[in-house]
Design an enzyme around this catalytic site. Sequence first.
Site, PDB file in Angstrom:
ATOM      1  N   GLU A 103       0.867  -1.181   0.000  1.00  0.00           N
ATOM      2  CA  GLU A 103       0.000   0.000   0.000  1.00  0.00           C
ATOM      3  C   GLU A 103       0.900   1.226   0.000  1.00  0.00           C
ATOM      4  OE1 GLU A 103      -3.168  -0.203  -0.478  1.00  0.00           O
ATOM      5  OE2 GLU A 103      -3.201  -2.386  -0.276  1.00  0.00           O
ATOM      6  N   HIS A 107      -7.841  -3.041  -0.342  1.00  0.00           N
ATOM      7  CA  HIS A 107      -6.800  -2.041  -0.066  1.00  0.00           C
ATOM      8  C   HIS A 107      -6.263  -2.129   1.355  1.00  0.00           C
ATOM      9  CE1 HIS A 107      -7.071  -0.205  -3.948  1.00  0.00           C
ATOM     10  NE2 HIS A 107      -8.342   0.060  -3.807  1.00  0.00           N
TER      11      HIS A 107
END
Length: 486
Positions: free
Chosen positions: A81, A240
């Site tokens: 990320e 995510h």
Amino acid sequence: LNLMAQALVLTKVFEGSGPGTHELLAVEAHWQDLEVIQTVESMQKKPFVEKQLDLNPDPLLAPRVGGCSQPYRYYAVIDLEATCWKHDYLEQEIIELPVVLLDSTLGAVLGEFRTFVRPVENPELSDLCTNLTGIKQADVDTAPNFRCASEMLMEWLEEKTHGAEAIAFVADGDWDLQHMLPAQWRLSHGACCELPTTWKTFIDVRDMFENAYPGRLPGGRNKIQKMCEFLRIPHVGPTHSGIADARNVARITLALMAEGSMFDSGPVAQTASSKAQGRRAARSGKSLTRHPVSACPVQPELEALVLLLAAATEDEVETSVRNLCLNKSQKQFVVEHACCLGHIPDACQPGEVRRYLSFFGDDFVAIQKRLEFAWAQAIQDPDERHSMLTDLEKTWSVLDVVAPSCHIHRGPLANGRWVTEKTGLRGKAVGNLKEWLYFIQVDKDLRSLQEVEEHLDKLDWRSVDLKQAPRLVWPPSRRLKKLPRR
């Protein structure tokens, strides 16, 4: 056309007069293409299953040894990320580094590693970044920087694998290991510092899924969830979240291995920052080892929509696709291919060919070739049709020869920090000058930062409005707010 009519595609797209004869004939010609026919037949034989109620056991909790021996014993599943912003295009930095380590001989998980990472260049997380990833400012403020975090990971891998030299990294798509990781490595270790060999063996789980189930991976986002649904295995955790996505990719990997898929990497590529078969690649000095992909997937419905909207303006195309139940990626696919139809490079100009291939990549160009020929075949005047098809055949005969040997640039050699150090610029001017240098890099086929710096010294960038400087876009006269998905 019959399938599209049944799906009410024509009714939803066109509010006015509708498509003309040329557009409809182009769609007919496109759907007579052998690749398109084979894809449609394959989709009708085994449609994609969107939901499954009877799930198989969770591969992370119920180890199952596959039917064949894998090339590597250890597979490190990773999902990074990074920082992001809604409008500003700043240098991204990794903020979460998770790994799920698999032992293929056991068909099981050996352990998990996870650490947040403190960004250095732009330490403040945006609201978009926090909302998207769930990572808070306090999480990264107390975290190690990337250099320390990567050393922690390597020490952990060495301990878990007892010093094994061969470890294959697995990720969903190429962004993590062919784009973000090399860019972060250069940012943290210097522009001339290459990735360690340990990081360079990369396998894309999407390629493995596509090899096992050709044509079954749909377009759009949430591919991890769609692969889990198709394999009838649990998909756990939010999108995510780095660790959640890594676990889900590990589930897919173990499930495919149990079914007999061979998780092997392709030959080491020797070109700079290239992605096998034309996908986006790293901004590092050399490309990663990559599993080869056989061909670009055909998307019959989306490609047909492109031809139906080919005569419309860009604004009209964007307005039309809003009336369809398409995700953002699919809408962008239609808009980009429709607006580029008819704009092909001069095959006698190497710089123009490089700009075309570097901007879009081989996959986009392969689809565009199919669309260009369908559009030309729909021309009703025989002489004009013959002339157009002859020109296309000449152009693509050259492109097919030039493309494999042409050096494809997949990202700027000069990043934002380098531009600031050399010029003293700040803010958006850095990005504008970086894009200009990237245009020159591709057009002149520059291979090193030293060559870029030599051209920078010759540029009169101080007296130029950098907002109007050349950028790597296609068609060349076009001004894009953001780049298309390659």
